[in-house]
Design a protein around this motif. Structure first.
Motif, short mmCIF file in Angstrom:
data_model
loop_
_atom_site.label_atom_id
_atom_site.label_comp_id
_atom_site.label_asym_id
_atom_site.label_seq_id
_atom_site.Cartn_x
_atom_site.Cartn_y
_atom_site.Cartn_z
N ASP A 151 0.83 -1.21 0.00
CA ASP A 151 0.00 0.00 0.00
C ASP A 151 0.86 1.26 0.00
O ASP A 151 0.60 2.22 -0.74
N ALA A 152 1.88 1.27 0.84
CA ALA A 152 2.74 2.45 0.92
C ALA A 152 3.50 2.66 -0.39
O ALA A 152 3.63 3.80 -0.86
N ALA A 153 3.99 1.57 -0.98
CA ALA A 153 4.74 1.69 -2.23
C ALA A 153 3.85 2.21 -3.36
O ALA A 153 4.24 3.12 -4.12
N SER A 154 2.66 1.67 -3.46
CA SER A 154 1.74 2.12 -4.51
C SER A 154 1.33 3.57 -4.30
O SER A 154 1.25 4.35 -5.26
N SER A 155 1.08 3.94 -3.05
CA SER A 155 0.65 5.32 -2.76
C SER A 155 1.75 6.32 -3.08
O SER A 155 1.48 7.41 -3.60
N ARG A 156 3.00 5.96 -2.77
CA ARG A 156 4.10 6.87 -3.11
C ARG A 156 4.21 7.03 -4.62
O ARG A 156 4.51 8.12 -5.12
N GLY A 157 3.98 5.93 -5.36
CA GLY A 157 4.03 6.02 -6.81
C GLY A 157 2.97 6.95 -7.36
O GLY A 157 3.25 7.82 -8.19
N LEU A 163 -10.59 1.81 1.05
CA LEU A 163 -11.31 1.86 -0.22
C LEU A 163 -12.82 1.95 0.01
O LEU A 163 -13.52 2.71 -0.68
N LEU A 164 -13.32 1.19 0.98
CA LEU A 164 -14.75 1.23 1.27
C LEU A 164 -15.17 2.61 1.74
O LEU A 164 -16.16 3.18 1.26
N TYR A 165 -14.41 3.19 2.67
CA TYR A 165 -14.72 4.53 3.15
C TYR A 165 -14.55 5.56 2.04
O TYR A 165 -15.26 6.57 1.98
N GLY A 166 -13.59 5.29 1.13
CA GLY A 166 -13.40 6.20 0.01
C GLY A 166 -14.61 6.25 -0.91
O GLY A 166 -15.00 7.31 -1.40
N THR A 167 -15.25 5.08 -1.14
CA THR A 167 -16.46 5.08 -1.98
C THR A 167 -17.59 5.85 -1.30
O THR A 167 -18.36 6.54 -1.97
N PHE A 168 -17.68 5.75 0.04
CA PHE A 168 -18.69 6.54 0.75
C PHE A 168 -18.40 8.04 0.58
O PHE A 168 -19.33 8.85 0.42
N ALA A 169 -17.12 8.40 0.64
CA ALA A 169 -16.76 9.81 0.46
C ALA A 169 -17.12 10.31 -0.93
O ALA A 169 -17.61 11.44 -1.10
N TRP A 170 -16.93 9.45 -1.96
CA TRP A 170 -17.32 9.83 -3.32
C TRP A 170 -18.82 10.06 -3.43
O TRP A 170 -19.27 10.97 -4.13
N ALA A 215 -4.67 4.80 -5.78
CA ALA A 215 -3.44 4.15 -5.33
C ALA A 215 -3.73 2.83 -4.62
O ALA A 215 -3.06 1.82 -4.86
N LEU A 216 -4.73 2.83 -3.74
CA LEU A 216 -5.01 1.63 -2.95
C LEU A 216 -5.72 0.56 -3.77
O LEU A 216 -5.61 -0.62 -3.44
N SER A 217 -6.45 0.95 -4.80
CA SER A 217 -7.05 -0.06 -5.68
C SER A 217 -5.97 -0.92 -6.30
O SER A 217 -6.08 -2.15 -6.37
N ARG A 218 -4.90 -0.28 -6.76
CA ARG A 218 -3.79 -1.00 -7.38
C ARG A 218 -3.11 -1.94 -6.39
O ARG A 218 -2.86 -3.11 -6.70
N SER A 219 -2.81 -1.43 -5.20
CA SER A 219 -2.07 -2.26 -4.24
C SER A 219 -2.95 -3.37 -3.66
O SER A 219 -2.49 -4.50 -3.47
#
Length: 461
Positions: A171-177, A335-342, A376-380
């Motif tokens: 997760d951290a690696a993908s997010s930094r990317g 990711l779940l909370y992110g969809t609620f935010a969207w 980012a988190l979808s990818r990781s």
């Protein structure tokens, strides 16, 4: 103490992985310039201008130009040509990428596949510089080819993430990317928009400024790709499915085997379906934001440009924030909370008052924060649901599904506007994609999916 004792005492593998992760981040920095400067901002309006001249719409052609140009015997409206080209490249990629992914998994040369696709794609993108006057044909071919090759390079790029990070580091690696990509894409876009808007100060015409900006994105993409290609190392192919014939024939065979075996990974399929929905919603919000701001809220170009730049740089922080949040609470919950935010964002956007810059930019900040994190988190998270040795194929399916269905949101947005005559119900209609995405995420058991794929379950899921 012998050398073997020192090696046993000190494990330097995390240091080596982190070094490769930093190198890997540079490809996000490299290719994001193409997607922001070319595909998102400059290519569409410039293609409409050039094709509009050929169609007889004049130098002030915009997306309302209905006069047509001939494309392989089809008469397409000049104002719609960029959308048709993007759609064609998207559909072609959806069919091609799974085959490319199977080939990547067998080759054991992921970084070189990424590099050569990137350099070929950037060469095609550089040809956009020669689109001028009423000569739109070369630009049309160039944007289709560069877009497809860019997608091919991302198949290897995403697959490499699994090679250079453990499950707990993913997760951290993908997010930094992603964060690095937003920063690089935003920086070049800022430079290019300054050159385009203040072209007179540089002693050049506006069209030349646009063409130079398109060229700069291609050179940026090609140049910074050298860093990951030099610093990453290839790994031998793993868990290859035995198939007869040459590399291409074996890749087709492995693809069919993988598609048949996906029934054994129901959680992986569930996530792919969830991703189809919420990612389509994200892409449509990004696509429609400028239309909504311009046509419904009556903002000028300067406000819209400021919002685009702000979103790029705020998304940098959003990706890093979600990466740290995921380390504590797990990517699935984020990711779940992110969809609620969207969901909340598109509902609030419906009630934005016209010409209120502060509230418009505030919504832009919210979009940027959530966009950076969820992408980012979808990818990781998906990388944890992939059996080892099949990263190329599964990430190709991930990209193909994204590209093959990315028109659903824009279709709904357009239909609702046509039925209601207002962009307010059109923007709020997108909530259905996030609701469906959340429904499928709630049906997903992340721990089971990771274990079924044969991967170690991270400390936080």
């Amino acid at each position: 103490m012998t050398g073997s004792d020192v090696t046993a005492f000190a494990d330097f593998s995390p240091v080596r992985r982190r070094r490769e992760q930093r190198a890997w981040n540079w490809y996000d920095w490299a290719n994001s310039a193409y997607y922001t400067t070319v595909l998102t901002v400059l290519f569409g309006p410039f293609m409409i201008t050039v094709a509009g001249r050929a169609a007889g719409c004049g130098d002030d052609a915009d997306d309302t130009c209905k006069k047509t140009v001939d494309v392989l015997g089809l008469h397409l409206a000049a104002g719609s040509l960029p959308s048709y080209l993007t759609s064609f490249a998207t559909i072609a990629s959806a069919f091609l990428l799974p085959i490319v992914g199977a080939l990547v998994d067998r080759s054991g040369r992921k970084k070189w596949h990424m590099g050569w696709c990137a350099w070929a794609g950037s060469f095609a993108a550089a040809l956009l510089f020669f689109m001028s006057g009423d000569h739109w044909q070369l630009g049309a071919a160039a944007v289709v080819v560069s877009s497809i090759l860019g997608g091919c390079s991302l198949v290897s790029y995403y697959a490499i993430l699994v090679d250079i990070s453990t499950e707990d580091e993913r997760d951290a690696a993908s997010s930094r990317g992603w964060a690095f990509g937003y920063l690089g894409g935003g920086l070049l876009l800022l430079i290019n928009l300054v050159m385009v808007e203040a072209h007179g100060a540089f002693g050049i015409g506006k069209e030349l400024a646009v063409r130079l900006s398109l060229l700069s994105a291609a050179l940026w993409w090609a140049g910074f790709t050298i860093i990951p290609v030099r610093r990453l190392r290839d790994r031998p192919a793993r868990a290859v499915v035995p198939e007869p014939g040459g590399l291409v024939r074996r890749s087709f065979g492995q693809l069919w085997t993988t598609l048949g075996e996906m029934r054994a990974f129901p959680m992986t399929l569930t996530f792919l379906i969830a991703y189809l929905f919420f990612n389509d919603g994200i892409q449509t919000v990004i696509y429609s934001a400028s239309i909504y701001g311009s046509k419904q809220l009556h903002f000028g170009d300067s406000v819209l440009i400021a919002a685009i730049l702000m979103i790029q740089f705020v998304a940098f922080g959003g990706a890093l924030f979600f990466g740290r949040w995921a380390q504590r609470y797990g990517a699935y919950r984020c990711l779940l909370y992110g969809t609620f935010a969207w969901m909340a964002i598109v509902v609030l956007a419906m009630f934005l008052p016209a010409r209120n810059i502060a509230l418009f930019l505030l919504i832009g900040v919210a979009i940027a924060l959530v966009m950076g994190g969820t992408q980012a988190l979808s990818r990781s998270f998906f990388s944890l649901l992939i059996p080892r040795g099949r990263e190329g194929e599964y990430f190709a399916l991930y990209n193909a599904c994204e590209r093959g269905t990315s028109w659903f949101g824009t279709l709904l947005f357009g239909l609702v506007f046509q039925l209601t005559g207002s962009y307010r119900p059109a923007i709020v209609s997108l909530v259905v994609f996030f609701v469906l995405g959340a429904v499928f995420l709630l049906r997903l058991d992340p721990r089971r999916g990771i274990e079924e794929a044969g991967n170690a379950v991270p400390a936080a899921v």
